[in-house]
Design a protein around this motif. Structure first.
Motif, PDB file in Angstrom:
ATOM      1  N   PHE A   1       0.936  -1.322   0.140  1.00 60.35           N
ATOM      2  CA  PHE A   1      -0.041  -0.264   0.258  1.00 60.35           C
ATOM      3  C   PHE A   1       0.684   1.135  -0.085  1.00 60.35           C
ATOM      4  O   PHE A   1       1.987   1.106   0.411  1.00 60.35           O
ATOM      5  CB  PHE A   1      -0.976  -0.014   1.490  1.00 60.35           C
ATOM      6  CG  PHE A   1      -0.418  -0.520   2.520  1.00 60.35           C
ATOM      7  CD1 PHE A   1       0.287   0.239   3.224  1.00 60.35           C
ATOM      8  CD2 PHE A   1      -0.757  -1.946   2.743  1.00 60.35           C
ATOM      9  CE1 PHE A   1       0.894  -0.239   4.537  1.00 60.35           C
ATOM     10  CE2 PHE A   1      -0.213  -2.254   3.965  1.00 60.35           C
ATOM     11  CZ  PHE A   1       0.471  -1.881   4.631  1.00 60.35           C
TER      12      PHE A   1
ATOM     13  N   ARG B   1       0.749   3.045  -7.310  1.00 60.38           N
ATOM     14  CA  ARG B   1      -0.152   2.276  -6.446  1.00 60.38           C
ATOM     15  C   ARG B   1       0.331   1.246  -5.660  1.00 60.38           C
ATOM     16  O   ARG B   1       1.151   0.438  -6.377  1.00 60.38           O
ATOM     17  CB  ARG B   1      -1.538   2.202  -7.094  1.00 60.38           C
ATOM     18  CG  ARG B   1      -2.168   3.304  -7.850  1.00 60.38           C
ATOM     19  CD  ARG B   1      -2.642   4.178  -6.794  1.00 60.38           C
ATOM     20  NE  ARG B   1      -3.500   3.564  -5.776  1.00 60.38           N
ATOM     21  CZ  ARG B   1      -5.027   3.569  -6.187  1.00 60.38           C
ATOM     22  NH1 ARG B   1      -5.567   4.229  -7.253  1.00 60.38           N
ATOM     23  NH2 ARG B   1      -6.011   3.080  -5.091  1.00 60.38           N
TER      24      ARG B   1
ATOM     25  N   ARG C   1       0.018  -2.683  -3.916  1.00 58.32           N
ATOM     26  CA  ARG C   1      -0.523  -3.906  -4.541  1.00 58.32           C
ATOM     27  C   ARG C   1      -2.035  -4.251  -3.848  1.00 58.32           C
ATOM     28  O   ARG C   1      -2.635  -4.491  -4.817  1.00 58.32           O
ATOM     29  CB  ARG C   1       0.490  -5.096  -3.937  1.00 58.32           C
ATOM     30  CG  ARG C   1       0.204  -6.444  -4.812  1.00 58.32           C
ATOM     31  CD  ARG C   1       1.251  -7.352  -4.404  1.00 58.32           C
ATOM     32  NE  ARG C   1       1.523  -7.764  -3.039  1.00 58.32           N
ATOM     33  CZ  ARG C   1       2.408  -7.526  -2.355  1.00 58.32           C
ATOM     34  NH1 ARG C   1       3.443  -6.738  -3.073  1.00 58.32           N
ATOM     35  NH2 ARG C   1       2.478  -7.716  -1.078  1.00 58.32           N
TER      36      ARG C   1
ATOM     37  N   ARG D   1      -4.790  -2.072  -3.370  1.00 62.17           N
ATOM     38  CA  ARG D   1      -5.034  -0.466  -3.516  1.00 62.17           C
ATOM     39  C   ARG D   1      -6.037   0.046  -2.635  1.00 62.17           C
ATOM     40  O   ARG D   1      -6.205   1.101  -2.358  1.00 62.17           O
ATOM     41  CB  ARG D   1      -5.669  -0.340  -4.893  1.00 62.17           C
ATOM     42  CG  ARG D   1      -4.653  -0.814  -6.314  1.00 62.17           C
ATOM     43  CD  ARG D   1      -5.279  -0.190  -7.489  1.00 62.17           C
ATOM     44  NE  ARG D   1      -4.022  -0.149  -8.327  1.00 62.17           N
ATOM     45  CZ  ARG D   1      -4.179   0.661  -9.520  1.00 62.17           C
ATOM     46  NH1 ARG D   1      -5.201   1.168  -9.554  1.00 62.17           N
ATOM     47  NH2 ARG D   1      -3.173   0.721 -10.705  1.00 62.17           N
TER      48      ARG D   1
ATOM     49  N   ASP E   1      -4.398   2.001  -0.004  1.00 61.08           N
ATOM     50  CA  ASP E   1      -3.605   3.281  -0.238  1.00 61.08           C
ATOM     51  C   ASP E   1      -4.571   4.506   0.417  1.00 61.08           C
ATOM     52  O   ASP E   1      -5.771   4.291   0.534  1.00 61.08           O
ATOM     53  CB  ASP E   1      -3.752   3.456  -1.511  1.00 61.08           C
ATOM     54  CG  ASP E   1      -2.681   2.624  -2.446  1.00 61.08           C
ATOM     55  OD1 ASP E   1      -1.912   1.890  -1.712  1.00 61.08           O
ATOM     56  OD2 ASP E   1      -2.785   2.601  -3.665  1.00 61.08           O
TER      57      ASP E   1
ATOM     58  N   ARG F   1     -10.691   4.486  -6.970  1.00 57.99           N
ATOM     59  CA  ARG F   1     -10.608   3.776  -6.049  1.00 57.99           C
ATOM     60  C   ARG F   1      -9.410   4.100  -5.036  1.00 57.99           C
ATOM     61  O   ARG F   1      -8.537   3.051  -4.492  1.00 57.99           O
ATOM     62  CB  ARG F   1     -10.727   2.308  -6.380  1.00 57.99           C
ATOM     63  CG  ARG F   1     -11.630   1.832  -7.051  1.00 57.99           C
ATOM     64  CD  ARG F   1     -11.710   0.236  -7.564  1.00 57.99           C
ATOM     65  NE  ARG F   1     -13.044   0.191  -8.017  1.00 57.99           N
ATOM     66  CZ  ARG F   1     -13.656   0.193  -9.273  1.00 57.99           C
ATOM     67  NH1 ARG F   1     -12.742   0.748 -10.139  1.00 57.99           N
ATOM     68  NH2 ARG F   1     -14.767  -0.438  -9.752  1.00 57.99           N
ATOM     69  N   LEU F   2      -9.060   5.316  -4.691  1.00 61.78           N
ATOM     70  CA  LEU F   2      -8.072   5.960  -4.073  1.00 61.78           C
ATOM     71  C   LEU F   2      -8.730   6.535  -2.843  1.00 61.78           C
ATOM     72  O   LEU F   2      -9.235   7.576  -3.042  1.00 61.78           O
ATOM     73  CB  LEU F   2      -7.045   6.772  -4.489  1.00 61.78           C
ATOM     74  CG  LEU F   2      -6.106   7.278  -3.873  1.00 61.78           C
ATOM     75  CD1 LEU F   2      -5.165   6.350  -3.056  1.00 61.78           C
ATOM     76  CD2 LEU F   2      -5.116   7.993  -4.654  1.00 61.78           C
TER      77      LEU F   2
END
Length: 241
Positions: free
Chosen positions: A5, A52, A54, A56, A59, A140-141
């Motif tokens: 992450f 990013r 692994r 995600r 993160d 998707r962060l």
């Protein structure tokens, strides 16, 4: 090597965005990039480039909102205001009266302070905050915070400041100053600047507008400028030329 992450710090300013990312453990290498242009579009372009982790969804991102995305106001102490909601209403009315900023389009927040002391208030456009949330959600962060730059810098360096000073944050087209008196915030001033203007001249103008002066000035910027206190964020510091 692929890391599980990654943490991200994004500085959104007038002429674009600056992005820094680092795997979430000490000693990892920082990835840093800049993109000029409309700030939100620049942020979107950097988002596509940023490394990013692994895993995600682990993160995390924090956004710093620089000039001119935030309005600041120092609220004088009011003996009749006892609850945070009362200060909130007072701040919204003050922003509307002094800057034409309405609560329906702006998110207003008021900092806590000791009894009897002035309070710092900030206003951020709701549309900008929503656009940022939508942008990071699409990628998707997870977006943890959108923090006014001057507020974030003050929190980072407050314990290193003299009791009486001005904390100055110059950007490409703006200067933000927070005046500290006897250890507490006493005034705030934000003004647009020309890219080729002298910082000393801009600081002088800020003192005039704020009707304040301080025995010490401390600069926070991503490159050393005397008297330099440090970068906006450790990951955003520019490498020596």
């Amino acid at each position: 090597m692929s890391f599980p992450f990654t943490e991200h710090v994004v500085w959104l300013h007038n002429s674009g965005a600056t992005w820094a990312a680092r795997p979430r453990w000490r000693g990892a290498t920082v990835w840093r990039a800049e993109q000029a242009g409309e700030p939100l579009a620049a942020c979107a372009q950097l988002l596509e480039q940023a490394p990013r982790g692994r895993v995600r969804f682990l993160d995390r991102a924090n956004v710093l909102l620089g000039f001119p995305h935030v309005h600041y106001l120092m609220l004088p102490w009011q003996t009749g205001l006892h609850r945070q909601v009362d200060w909130q209403g007072f701040a919204e009315a003050a922003f509307n009266q002094q800057a034409g900023i309405g609560a329906e389009g702006w998110q207003v927040q008021v900092a806590n302070s000791a009894f009897g002391h002035d309070r710092l208030a900030v206003a951020i456009q709701r549309d900008l905050l929503q656009d940022l949330r939508d942008l990071f959600k699409l990628a998707r962060l997870p977006l943890l915070t959108c923090t006014p730059l001057l507020t974030a810098v003050a929190q980072r360096y407050w314990r290193y400041l003299p009791e009486d000073c001005v904390l100055a944050v110059p950007e490409a087209t703006g200067l933000s100053c927070l005046y500290r008196q006897q250890g507490t915030p006493s005034q705030v001033c934000v003004l647009p600047t020309q890219p080729d203007s002298l910082l000393s001249d801009n600081l002088f103008t800020a003192d005039l507008l704020a009707q304040r002066s301080a025995p010490a000035t401390l600069i926070v910027a991503n490159r050393p400028v005397a008297p330099w206190l440090g970068p906006l964020h450790p990951w955003l510091e520019e490498a020596p030329a």
